[in-house]
Write a protein that holds these residues in place. Structure first.
Motif, PDB file in Angstrom:
ATOM      1  N   ALA A 155       0.836  -1.216   0.000  1.00  7.25           N
ATOM      2  CA  ALA A 155       0.000   0.000   0.000  1.00  7.25           C
ATOM      3  C   ALA A 155       0.861   1.253   0.000  1.00  7.25           C
ATOM      4  CB  ALA A 155      -0.920  -0.011   1.215  1.00  7.25           C
ATOM      5  N   SER A 156       1.928   1.238   0.782  1.00 11.21           N
ATOM      6  CA  SER A 156       2.765   2.443   0.878  1.00 11.21           C
ATOM      7  C   SER A 156       3.461   2.738  -0.449  1.00 11.21           C
ATOM      8  CB  SER A 156       3.791   2.285   1.998  1.00 11.21           C
ATOM      9  OG  SER A 156       4.768   1.323   1.637  1.00 11.21           O
ATOM     10  N   GLU A 157       3.635   1.707  -1.285  1.00  4.85           N
ATOM     11  CA  GLU A 157       4.298   1.910  -2.577  1.00  4.85           C
ATOM     12  C   GLU A 157       3.296   1.942  -3.738  1.00  4.85           C
ATOM     13  OE1 GLU A 157       7.669  -0.745  -3.113  1.00  4.85           O
ATOM     14  OE2 GLU A 157       7.849  -0.945  -0.941  1.00  4.85           O
ATOM     15  N   ASN A 158       1.998   1.927  -3.391  1.00  6.17           N
ATOM     16  CA  ASN A 158       0.942   1.938  -4.409  1.00  6.17           C
ATOM     17  C   ASN A 158       1.092   0.802  -5.411  1.00  6.17           C
ATOM     18  OD1 ASN A 158      -0.386   4.265  -3.416  1.00  6.17           O
ATOM     19  ND2 ASN A 158       1.246   5.525  -4.317  1.00  6.17           N
ATOM     20  N   LEU A 159       1.423  -0.372  -4.917  1.00  6.47           N
ATOM     21  CA  LEU A 159       1.543  -1.534  -5.800  1.00  6.47           C
ATOM     22  C   LEU A 159       0.148  -2.113  -6.027  1.00  6.47           C
ATOM     23  CD1 LEU A 159       4.693  -3.282  -4.232  1.00  6.47           C
ATOM     24  CD2 LEU A 159       4.570  -2.022  -6.390  1.00  6.47           C
ATOM     25  N   THR A 160      -0.385  -1.881  -7.195  1.00 11.03           N
ATOM     26  CA  THR A 160      -1.750  -2.350  -7.467  1.00 11.03           C
ATOM     27  C   THR A 160      -1.765  -3.769  -8.025  1.00 11.03           C
ATOM     28  OG1 THR A 160      -1.589  -1.355  -9.647  1.00 11.03           O
ATOM     29  CG2 THR A 160      -2.601  -0.021  -7.910  1.00 11.03           C
ATOM     30  N   ASN A 161      -0.594  -4.367  -8.173  1.00 14.46           N
ATOM     31  CA  ASN A 161      -0.534  -5.731  -8.728  1.00 14.46           C
ATOM     32  C   ASN A 161      -0.186  -6.765  -7.661  1.00 14.46           C
ATOM     33  OD1 ASN A 161       2.089  -4.764  -8.436  1.00 14.46           O
ATOM     34  ND2 ASN A 161       2.905  -6.132 -10.010  1.00 14.46           N
ATOM     35  N   PHE A 162      -0.446  -6.430  -6.392  1.00 17.65           N
ATOM     36  CA  PHE A 162      -0.179  -7.374  -5.307  1.00 17.65           C
ATOM     37  C   PHE A 162      -1.471  -7.645  -4.553  1.00 17.65           C
ATOM     38  CE2 PHE A 162       0.752  -8.245  -0.809  1.00 17.65           C
ATOM     39  CZ  PHE A 162       1.580  -9.352  -0.940  1.00 17.65           C
ATOM     40  N   SER A 163      -1.727  -8.916  -4.244  1.00 16.35           N
ATOM     41  CA  SER A 163      -2.896  -9.257  -3.430  1.00 16.35           C
ATOM     42  C   SER A 163      -2.625 -10.511  -2.621  1.00 16.35           C
ATOM     43  CB  SER A 163      -4.143  -9.453  -4.306  1.00 16.35           C
ATOM     44  OG  SER A 163      -3.927 -10.486  -5.242  1.00 16.35           O
ATOM     45  N   LEU A 164      -3.464 -10.738  -1.605  1.00 11.59           N
ATOM     46  CA  LEU A 164      -3.343 -11.914  -0.734  1.00 11.59           C
ATOM     47  C   LEU A 164      -4.550 -12.822  -0.904  1.00 11.59           C
ATOM     48  CD1 LEU A 164      -2.316 -10.501   2.792  1.00 11.59           C
ATOM     49  CD2 LEU A 164      -0.807 -11.466   1.050  1.00 11.59           C
ATOM     50  N   LEU A 165      -4.284 -14.116  -0.972  1.00  8.14           N
ATOM     51  CA  LEU A 165      -5.344 -15.105  -0.796  1.00  8.14           C
ATOM     52  C   LEU A 165      -5.226 -15.544   0.663  1.00  8.14           C
ATOM     53  CD1 LEU A 165      -7.496 -17.143  -1.469  1.00  8.14           C
ATOM     54  CD2 LEU A 165      -5.790 -18.541  -2.632  1.00  8.14           C
ATOM     55  N   VAL A 166      -6.086 -14.997   1.509  1.00  5.47           N
ATOM     56  CA  VAL A 166      -5.912 -15.163   2.956  1.00  5.47           C
ATOM     57  C   VAL A 166      -6.535 -16.468   3.437  1.00  5.47           C
ATOM     58  CG1 VAL A 166      -6.345 -14.155   5.218  1.00  5.47           C
ATOM     59  CG2 VAL A 166      -5.902 -12.662   3.256  1.00  5.47           C
ATOM     60  N   ALA A 167      -5.697 -17.279   4.098  1.00  6.08           N
ATOM     61  CA  ALA A 167      -6.187 -18.510   4.727  1.00  6.08           C
ATOM     62  C   ALA A 167      -5.610 -18.609   6.143  1.00  6.08           C
ATOM     63  CB  ALA A 167      -5.789 -19.730   3.891  1.00  6.08           C
ATOM     64  N   HIS A 168      -5.421 -17.463   6.785  1.00  3.29           N
ATOM     65  CA  HIS A 168      -4.858 -17.474   8.141  1.00  3.29           C
ATOM     66  C   HIS A 168      -5.838 -18.096   9.129  1.00  3.29           C
ATOM     67  CE1 HIS A 168      -1.088 -15.521   7.591  1.00  3.29           C
ATOM     68  NE2 HIS A 168      -1.604 -14.414   7.091  1.00  3.29           N
ATOM     69  N   VAL A 169      -5.276 -18.850  10.066  1.00  5.62           N
ATOM     70  CA  VAL A 169      -6.098 -19.492  11.098  1.00  5.62           C
ATOM     71  C   VAL A 169      -5.562 -19.115  12.484  1.00  5.62           C
ATOM     72  CG1 VAL A 169      -7.066 -21.424   9.835  1.00  5.62           C
ATOM     73  CG2 VAL A 169      -4.715 -21.578  10.625  1.00  5.62           C
ATOM     74  N   ARG A 170      -6.434 -19.254  13.472  1.00  8.09           N
ATOM     75  CA  ARG A 170      -6.083 -18.908  14.855  1.00  8.09           C
ATOM     76  C   ARG A 170      -6.117 -20.157  15.728  1.00  8.09           C
ATOM     77  NH1 ARG A 170      -9.976 -15.866  17.163  1.00  8.09           N
ATOM     78  NH2 ARG A 170      -8.523 -14.932  18.654  1.00  8.09           N
ATOM     79  N   VAL A 171      -5.152 -20.233  16.628  1.00  7.88           N
ATOM     80  CA  VAL A 171      -4.971 -21.469  17.389  1.00  7.88           C
ATOM     81  C   VAL A 171      -6.022 -21.650  18.490  1.00  7.88           C
ATOM     82  CG1 VAL A 171      -3.450 -22.585  19.066  1.00  7.88           C
ATOM     83  CG2 VAL A 171      -2.510 -21.711  16.948  1.00  7.88           C
ATOM     84  N   GLN A 172      -6.247 -20.595  19.255  1.00 11.54           N
ATOM     85  CA  GLN A 172      -7.043 -20.818  20.461  1.00 11.54           C
ATOM     86  C   GLN A 172      -8.470 -21.288  20.196  1.00 11.54           C
ATOM     87  OE1 GLN A 172      -6.325 -18.016  23.612  1.00 11.54           O
ATOM     88  NE2 GLN A 172      -8.196 -18.594  24.682  1.00 11.54           N
ATOM     89  N   PRO A 173      -9.153 -20.759  19.166  1.00 15.50           N
ATOM     90  CA  PRO A 173     -10.494 -21.303  18.894  1.00 15.50           C
ATOM     91  C   PRO A 173     -10.463 -22.803  18.577  1.00 15.50           C
ATOM     92  CG  PRO A 173     -10.217 -19.200  17.790  1.00 15.50           C
ATOM     93  CD  PRO A 173      -8.870 -19.575  18.337  1.00 15.50           C
ATOM     94  N   ALA A 174      -9.377 -23.256  17.925  1.00  9.93           N
ATOM     95  CA  ALA A 174      -9.273 -24.690  17.641  1.00  9.93           C
ATOM     96  C   ALA A 174      -9.056 -25.480  18.930  1.00  9.93           C
ATOM     97  CB  ALA A 174      -8.120 -24.946  16.663  1.00  9.93           C
ATOM     98  N   MET A 175      -8.269 -24.924  19.849  1.00  8.11           N
ATOM     99  CA  MET A 175      -8.080 -25.602  21.136  1.00  8.11           C
ATOM    100  C   MET A 175      -9.402 -25.678  21.897  1.00  8.11           C
ATOM    101  SD  MET A 175      -4.405 -23.996  22.250  1.00  8.11           S
ATOM    102  CE  MET A 175      -4.380 -24.646  23.914  1.00  8.11           C
ATOM    103  N   GLU A 176     -10.196 -24.620  21.778  1.00  6.03           N
ATOM    104  CA  GLU A 176     -11.499 -24.632  22.453  1.00  6.03           C
ATOM    105  C   GLU A 176     -12.413 -25.676  21.821  1.00  6.03           C
ATOM    106  OE1 GLU A 176     -12.897 -20.608  22.471  1.00  6.03           O
ATOM    107  OE2 GLU A 176     -11.294 -19.961  23.816  1.00  6.03           O
ATOM    108  N   ALA A 177     -12.345 -25.771  20.486  1.00  6.96           N
ATOM    109  CA  ALA A 177     -13.156 -26.790  19.813  1.00  6.96           C
ATOM    110  C   ALA A 177     -12.726 -28.184  20.261  1.00  6.96           C
ATOM    111  CB  ALA A 177     -13.016 -26.648  18.295  1.00  6.96           C
ATOM    112  N   LEU A 178     -11.431 -28.389  20.400  1.00  6.71           N
ATOM    113  CA  LEU A 178     -10.920 -29.678  20.846  1.00  6.71           C
ATOM    114  C   LEU A 178     -11.358 -29.988  22.278  1.00  6.71           C
ATOM    115  CD1 LEU A 178      -7.263 -29.693  19.538  1.00  6.71           C
ATOM    116  CD2 LEU A 178      -8.843 -31.613  19.373  1.00  6.71           C
ATOM    117  N   ALA A 179     -11.183 -28.993  23.142  1.00  6.46           N
ATOM    118  CA  ALA A 179     -11.502 -29.207  24.554  1.00  6.46           C
ATOM    119  C   ALA A 179     -12.991 -29.472  24.749  1.00  6.46           C
ATOM    120  CB  ALA A 179     -11.068 -27.989  25.364  1.00  6.46           C
ATOM    121  N   SER A 180     -13.814 -28.969  23.804  1.00 10.25           N
ATOM    122  CA  SER A 180     -15.270 -29.144  23.917  1.00 10.25           C
ATOM    123  C   SER A 180     -15.745 -30.481  23.348  1.00 10.25           C
ATOM    124  CB  SER A 180     -15.988 -28.025  23.165  1.00 10.25           C
ATOM    125  OG  SER A 180     -15.577 -26.777  23.626  1.00 10.25           O
ATOM    126  N   MET A 181     -14.866 -31.175  22.613  1.00 13.54           N
ATOM    127  CA  MET A 181     -15.310 -32.432  22.000  1.00 13.54           C
ATOM    128  C   MET A 181     -15.620 -33.454  23.085  1.00 13.54           C
ATOM    129  SD  MET A 181     -12.688 -32.908  18.819  1.00 13.54           S
ATOM    130  CE  MET A 181     -12.753 -31.847  17.384  1.00 13.54           C
TER     131      MET A 181
END
Lengths: 402, 90
Positions: A155-181
């Motif tokens: 963004a700071s360099e105004n690069l209009t040809n860059f993008s993300l395919l976001v698949a980030h995940v978070r650990v703690q919700p998965a631990m909660e799902a596990l602990a609840s099984m």
């Protein structure tokens, strides 16, 4: 290497093993959350050393393994578009999708490139302005600051040809799902050290209060792992459930505030599907609306497809939930190998199936101990037993004929 | 994915915001890494690098403390708990 070798001392490791064995009056089931820890435990045969007192089950902490097939399919469609270059970490590019892996597509002419860092993808965007550079952003909270930084730089360099395919995940919700099984056998968690480096561990205080399961923030080297297991066992033995930090050289209670600020500036928490698990509430990150122009799913929305079917034989969901060991999967080392994987856990450098395949066919650490002055009969016996068990398993599965 | 490698900060190249970067040495290999998340690190410090960016400065005092605890001959006795949150153990 400084700050690695100190934490691989076999003498201290043996003392810790002995101490854990003395401390445990019964067998405890402990889950290590991070795939990096899984590989450390198997590489150094710690699970074998603690057999009978600690049963280690392997958690879902391999982001590549839980990335949904739909995202992989989308990345493959992107890679086949003229003028689009898909980049990601090497692990992600090897995961099989509906049309093979991204690297296989590259062999067939698609534009795919392995990068070491998302910032390298930004550099590609600078160098190739005529190409659309898409970074397939996988990873836990540890990786999110790097991809957030990539967006901010673009963004700071105004690069209009860059993008993300976001698949980030978070650990703690998965631990909660596990602990609840209802069928969960986990009695304590080793929390992922580098995730906690970013997030801190204050948020686990409510978790232990709610689920009454000890959480020990743990590093990745053998002494770190044994130290974390010992702390967990000691809590379990006295019936306690608290958050404990055994990776203090990197982790502070509040985490890395600067990294959290970067992530918060670019991402917001969202519900996200985990491969084999379904949608986990709060289980992922997505770009904030103000950064939509960097979202590949917006930029290339016409290529998005619907549901993609999983290979029916792959039991990665059970492996990732700790219900079965990889070796209990009928396809393990027979129809599913790193060369021809059915699922992501056999591909990724953090996948549990790959760890069993790699380290249960050789016990490197035990072998090195055998030749050292500090080796003792017990370790020699262990190394021998592992080799014999592996050989027997290989014969049973017919894999030795490969 | 969460692999982090410790490296030594050899030389700061830029300390400005999202462009912050330093030369980091990993044994005999040197690489430019992004330092926006660890602005407090100084040359000579060790940092943990993940995916091209430094995510923490290694606290050398904690390393010494860890080693002393493990080398302590009282290892076989009851060991005091490490840093805890949410109260003391019974």
């Amino acid at each position: 290497m400084r700050y690695l070798d100190e934490f691989r001392d076999p003498v201290l490791a043996k003392r810790l093993v002995a101490q854990i064995r003395r401390s445990a009056r019964r067998s405890w089931t402990i889950m290590e959350v991070c795939g990096g820890q899984t590989h450390g435990l198997l590489r150094y045969a710690i699970d074998v050393e603690l057999e009978g007192v600690v049963h280690l089950v392997h958690g879902p902490g391999c982001p590549v393994c839980v990335t949904p097939l739909e995202s992989i399919d989308f990345a493959q469609r992107l890679a086949l578009q003229p003028g689009v270059l898909v980049t990601s970490f090497g692990d992600m590019l090897r995961v099989p999708g509906p049309h093979g892996s991204l690297l296989e597509l590259k062999a067939r002419g698609a534009n795919v490139r392995v990068v070491y860092s998302p910032l390298d993808a930004v550099d590609l965007a600078r160098r190739y302005p005529d190409y659309q550079i898409v970074f397939f952003a996988v990873g836990f909270e540890t990786t999110a600051p790097a991809t957030a930084l990539a967006v901010l730089q673009a963004a700071s360099e105004n690069l209009t040809n860059f993008s993300l395919l976001v698949a980030h995940v978070r650990v703690q919700p998965a631990m909660e799902a596990l602990a609840s099984m209802p069928d969960s056998r986990v009695q304590g968690f080793l929390a992922a050290g580098h995730v906690c480096t970013i997030t801190g561990y204050a948020s686990y205080e409510a978790f232990v209060e709610r689920y009454q399961l000890p959480v020990v923030v743990t590093g990745f080297e053998p002494l770190d792992l044994l130290h974390g297991i010992w702390a967990c066992v000691r809590q379990l033995e006295v019936g306690s459930a608290q958050v404990e930090n055994c990776y203090r050289r990197s982790v502070r209670r509040e985490g890395n505030l600067r990294a959290q600020q970067l992530v918060g500036q670019v991402y917001q928490i969202c519900d996200r599907p985990w491969r084999g698990w379904g949608i986990i509430p709060g289980g992922g990150l997505q770009l904030r609306p103000e950064w939509r122009e960097f979202d590949a799913e917006v930029r290339f929305a016409s290529l998005l497809e619907s549901v993609v079917n999983e290979p029916s034989e792959c039991r990665s969901a059970d492996v990732l939930a700790g219900r079965i060991k990889p070796t209990e999967c009928p396809a393990f080392a027979v129809r599913c190998t790193p060369d021809r994987p059915l699922g992501a856990p056999m591909v990724s450098s953090e996948g549990a199936c790959a760890a069993y395949f790699r380290y249960r066919t050789a016990c490197t650490w035990c072998d090195s101990l055998r030749d050292s002055a500090v080796a003792d009969d017990r370790l020699r016996t262990t190394a021998q037993r592992v080799r014999e068990d592996t050989a027997a398993a290989s014969v049973r599965r017919g894999y030795h004929e490969r | 994915m969460c692999l982090g490698i410790p490296g030594k900060v050899v030389r700061w190249l830029c300390r400005e915001g999202v462009a912050a970067a330093a030369e980091i040495e990993f044994e005999s290999v040197r690489r430019v890494c992004h330092m926006a998340c660890v602005p407090e690190a100084e040359e000579g410090d060790y940092v943990i690098v993940h995916a091209g960016i430094a995510i923490s400065r290694i606290d050398p005092q904690e390393v010494v403390r860890f080693q002393e605890e493990l080398a302590n001959s009282k290892l076989h006795d009851e060991w005091p708990l490490t840093e805890t949150a949410g109260g003391e153990l019974p």
